[in-house]
Design a protein around this motif. Structure first.
Motif, short mmCIF file in Angstrom:
data_model
loop_
_atom_site.label_atom_id
_atom_site.label_comp_id
_atom_site.label_asym_id
_atom_site.label_seq_id
_atom_site.Cartn_x
_atom_site.Cartn_y
_atom_site.Cartn_z
N GLU A 187 -15.49 -47.19 35.25
CA GLU A 187 -14.22 -46.61 34.84
C GLU A 187 -14.30 -45.10 34.97
O GLU A 187 -15.25 -44.48 34.49
N LEU A 188 -13.31 -44.51 35.63
CA LEU A 188 -13.22 -43.06 35.77
C LEU A 188 -11.96 -42.56 35.09
O LEU A 188 -10.89 -43.15 35.27
N ALA A 189 -12.09 -41.49 34.32
CA ALA A 189 -10.94 -40.86 33.68
C ALA A 189 -10.30 -39.91 34.69
O ALA A 189 -10.88 -38.88 35.03
N LEU A 190 -9.12 -40.28 35.18
CA LEU A 190 -8.42 -39.50 36.20
C LEU A 190 -6.97 -39.23 35.79
O LEU A 190 -6.04 -39.63 36.49
N PRO A 191 -6.75 -38.54 34.67
CA PRO A 191 -5.37 -38.30 34.25
C PRO A 191 -4.64 -37.41 35.25
O PRO A 191 -5.18 -36.42 35.74
N GLY A 192 -3.43 -37.82 35.58
CA GLY A 192 -2.61 -37.03 36.49
C GLY A 192 -2.93 -37.21 37.96
O GLY A 192 -2.32 -36.57 38.80
N VAL A 193 -3.88 -38.08 38.30
CA VAL A 193 -4.24 -38.30 39.69
C VAL A 193 -3.48 -39.52 40.20
O VAL A 193 -3.46 -40.56 39.56
N LYS A 194 -2.86 -39.36 41.37
CA LYS A 194 -2.12 -40.47 41.97
C LYS A 194 -3.06 -41.32 42.80
O LYS A 194 -4.04 -40.82 43.34
N LYS A 195 -2.73 -42.60 42.93
CA LYS A 195 -3.61 -43.50 43.68
C LYS A 195 -3.69 -43.10 45.15
O LYS A 195 -4.70 -43.36 45.80
N GLU A 196 -2.68 -42.43 45.68
CA GLU A 196 -2.72 -41.97 47.07
C GLU A 196 -3.77 -40.87 47.27
O GLU A 196 -4.19 -40.60 48.39
N ASP A 197 -4.18 -40.23 46.18
CA ASP A 197 -5.15 -39.13 46.25
C ASP A 197 -6.57 -39.59 45.97
O ASP A 197 -7.46 -38.75 45.75
N ILE A 198 -6.81 -40.91 45.96
CA ILE A 198 -8.14 -41.46 45.66
C ILE A 198 -8.60 -42.31 46.84
O ILE A 198 -7.83 -43.10 47.39
N ASN A 199 -9.86 -42.15 47.23
CA ASN A 199 -10.48 -42.98 48.27
C ASN A 199 -11.75 -43.60 47.69
O ASN A 199 -12.52 -42.92 47.01
N ILE A 200 -11.97 -44.88 48.01
CA ILE A 200 -13.16 -45.60 47.55
C ILE A 200 -13.82 -46.21 48.77
O ILE A 200 -13.19 -46.94 49.53
N ASP A 201 -15.10 -45.89 48.96
CA ASP A 201 -15.88 -46.42 50.09
C ASP A 201 -17.14 -47.08 49.58
O ASP A 201 -17.73 -46.63 48.59
N PHE A 202 -17.56 -48.13 50.26
CA PHE A 202 -18.83 -48.79 49.96
C PHE A 202 -19.60 -48.93 51.26
O PHE A 202 -19.11 -49.54 52.21
N GLN A 203 -20.80 -48.34 51.30
CA GLN A 203 -21.62 -48.41 52.50
C GLN A 203 -23.09 -48.35 52.11
O GLN A 203 -23.50 -47.47 51.36
N GLU A 204 -23.85 -49.30 52.63
CA GLU A 204 -25.31 -49.36 52.42
C GLU A 204 -25.69 -49.26 50.95
O GLU A 204 -26.59 -48.51 50.57
N GLY A 205 -24.96 -50.00 50.11
CA GLY A 205 -25.29 -50.06 48.69
C GLY A 205 -24.79 -48.89 47.86
O GLY A 205 -25.07 -48.81 46.67
N LYS A 206 -24.05 -47.96 48.47
CA LYS A 206 -23.55 -46.79 47.75
C LYS A 206 -22.03 -46.84 47.66
O LYS A 206 -21.34 -46.89 48.67
N LEU A 207 -21.53 -46.83 46.43
CA LEU A 207 -20.09 -46.79 46.17
C LEU A 207 -19.72 -45.34 45.94
O LEU A 207 -20.27 -44.68 45.05
N THR A 208 -18.79 -44.81 46.74
CA THR A 208 -18.38 -43.41 46.64
C THR A 208 -16.88 -43.35 46.35
O THR A 208 -16.08 -43.95 47.06
N ILE A 209 -16.54 -42.60 45.31
CA ILE A 209 -15.15 -42.42 44.92
C ILE A 209 -14.84 -40.93 45.07
O ILE A 209 -15.51 -40.09 44.46
N THR A 210 -13.86 -40.62 45.91
CA THR A 210 -13.46 -39.23 46.13
C THR A 210 -11.97 -39.11 45.87
O THR A 210 -11.22 -40.08 45.94
N GLY A 211 -11.54 -37.89 45.60
CA GLY A 211 -10.12 -37.66 45.39
C GLY A 211 -9.84 -36.23 45.03
O GLY A 211 -10.70 -35.36 45.13
N GLU A 212 -8.60 -36.02 44.60
CA GLU A 212 -8.19 -34.67 44.25
C GLU A 212 -7.16 -34.71 43.14
O GLU A 212 -6.24 -35.53 43.16
N ARG A 213 -7.34 -33.82 42.19
CA ARG A 213 -6.35 -33.64 41.13
C ARG A 213 -5.65 -32.33 41.42
O ARG A 213 -6.26 -31.26 41.40
N LYS A 214 -4.36 -32.41 41.73
CA LYS A 214 -3.60 -31.25 42.19
C LYS A 214 -2.84 -30.60 41.04
O LYS A 214 -2.26 -31.28 40.20
N LEU A 215 -2.83 -29.27 41.06
CA LEU A 215 -2.04 -28.50 40.11
C LEU A 215 -0.65 -28.35 40.71
O LEU A 215 -0.49 -27.76 41.78
#
Length: 171
Positions: A55-83
């Motif tokens: 679970e990640l606390a991402l207040p104010g972040v839209k789902k369009e601004d989040i990317n989730i990748d899984f490769q070689e056993g590594k789950l990476t979550i990236t995104g941006e919280r815009k002002l």
């Protein structure tokens, strides 16, 4: 009237503030007043019998601004919280909310099923569910044989094979 942040040191007559607590406040202020080029969302991670849950606390972040990748056993979550800049003549005196891009990575065991990873964003909380692969997590009982049993088994297999060869020759 200007807003100023209360730091607990305005009252000069108070001698209860120790040097240590003053340093703690100083370093806390220094950390909180850093530039807003990025932030690190808070994470809760747990394991159940069937899943890993992140679970990640991402207040104010839209789902369009989040990317989730899984490769070689590594789950990476990236995104941006815009002002969001407003054009209503606001002048901020204090801005403690962190904005910017973020990246969080998690190494998972090889007993996960990457085809069934799911994610759900609700009220500013991103829940990523990573199911365990049932075939890899199934408990198996391994029987131990002694050398005598191993030789006896080979002899029985040879006799059975010879019997099958005899039948096939007669046919």
């Amino acid at each position: 009237m200007a807003l100023t942040r209360y730091n607990g040191m305005q009252d000069s007559t108070s001698t209860t503030n120790s040097f240590s607590s003053m340093l703690d406040r100083f370093f806390n202020e220094s950390v909180n007043s850093r530039n807003f080029s990025g932030f690190t969302p808070h994470v809760d991670a747990c394991e159940t019998d069937k899943n890993y849950e992140i679970e990640l606390a991402l207040p104010g972040v839209k789902k369009e601004d989040i990317n989730i990748d899984f490769q070689e056993g590594k789950l990476t979550i990236t995104g941006e919280r815009k002002l969001e800049k407003r054009e209503d003549n606001r002048r901020y005196h204090m801005l403690e909310t962190q904005y910017g891009s973020f990246t969080r990575s998690f190494y998972l065991p090889d007993k996960v099923n990457p085809d069934k990873i799911s994610a759900h964003l609700d009220n500013g909380v991103l829940l990523v569910t990573v199911p365990k692969d049932e075939k890899k997590t199934m408990k198996r009982q391994i029987n131990i044989s002694s050398p005598e049993e191993g030789n006896k088994k080979v002899t029985e297999e040879n006799a059975a094979t010879a019997g099958e060869k005899g039948k096939s020759k007669k046919a």
